[in-house]
Design a protein around this motif. Structure first.
Motif, mmCIF file in Angstrom:
data_model
loop_
_atom_site.group_PDB
_atom_site.id
_atom_site.type_symbol
_atom_site.label_atom_id
_atom_site.label_comp_id
_atom_site.label_asym_id
_atom_site.label_seq_id
_atom_site.Cartn_x
_atom_site.Cartn_y
_atom_site.Cartn_z
ATOM 1 N N THR A 1 0.844 -1.202 0.000
ATOM 2 C CA THR A 1 0.000 0.000 0.000
ATOM 3 C C THR A 1 0.872 1.242 0.000
ATOM 4 O O THR A 1 0.685 2.149 -0.813
ATOM 5 N N ARG A 2 1.833 1.280 0.911
ATOM 6 C CA ARG A 2 2.678 2.462 1.079
ATOM 7 C C ARG A 2 3.448 2.816 -0.187
ATOM 8 O O ARG A 2 3.706 3.989 -0.450
ATOM 9 N N TYR A 3 3.795 1.827 -0.986
ATOM 10 C CA TYR A 3 4.545 2.074 -2.216
ATOM 11 C C TYR A 3 3.825 3.074 -3.121
ATOM 12 O O TYR A 3 4.463 3.873 -3.809
ATOM 13 N N TYR A 4 2.495 3.045 -3.118
ATOM 14 C CA TYR A 4 1.711 3.888 -4.017
ATOM 15 C C TYR A 4 1.136 5.128 -3.337
ATOM 16 O O TYR A 4 0.269 5.797 -3.904
ATOM 17 N N LEU A 5 1.591 5.442 -2.128
ATOM 18 C CA LEU A 5 1.112 6.627 -1.421
ATOM 19 C C LEU A 5 2.175 7.723 -1.448
ATOM 20 O O LEU A 5 3.371 7.440 -1.367
ATOM 21 N N GLU A 6 1.726 8.967 -1.528
ATOM 22 C CA GLU A 6 2.673 10.086 -1.510
ATOM 23 C C GLU A 6 3.499 10.061 -0.228
ATOM 24 O O GLU A 6 4.711 10.190 -0.258
#
Length: 140
Positions: free
Chosen positions: A24-29
């Motif tokens: 998830t974190r990979y695709y969050l700013e």
């Protein structure tokens, strides 16, 4: 297929399970991880509503985040690729006239946003060396 209900303090452990997952974190700013205490402090100061996404069995499968007209959806890794994100956006947008979101150019969800009618508006920035662009949706 999905229901959106207001996020409560009781949901924060689930939210963190999704939010803190590396995929998830990979695709969050902001790709930071958060503790439950940090999340509770954030929740106490939340200005724009967030929602828990539940499936037809009322099981939590993800969450929808809003910040004014900006929207985003994160699905639990065990429930991805089952149509929940698309159904969530369709449910959320049905009573809206405008929404925007930010997406990394290499995010597989970009195609979903395009299929839903989101269009890149030209605003871009680079985050962690990757192109991050804003998309907008307007009701016909």
């Amino acid at each position: 297929m999905v229901t959106l209900r207001a996020l409560t303090k009781e949901d924060l452990s689930f939210l963190l399970e999704v939010r803190n997952d590396e995929s998830t974190r990979y695709y969050l700013e902001n790709n930071s991880t958060f503790t439950l205490e940090q999340c509770e402090n954030w929740f106490d100061n939340l200005k724009s509503p967030w929602y828990i996404i539940t499936n037809q069995h009322l099981k939590a499968v993800g969450y929808l985040r809003t910040n004014g007209d900006e929207v985003g959806c994160d699905i639990h890794p065990l429930h991805r690729r089952q149509g929940y994100a698309k159904a969530t956006y369709q449910e959320y947008l049905k009573n809206k006239t405008y929404a925007s979101l930010w997406v990394f150019n290499d995010n597989f969800a970009k195609k979903l946003y395009e299929d839903l009618g989101f269009i890149a508006n030209g605003l871009e920035k680079h985050i962690r060396g990757n192109l991050y662009l804003q998309m907008e949706w307007k009701k016909d």
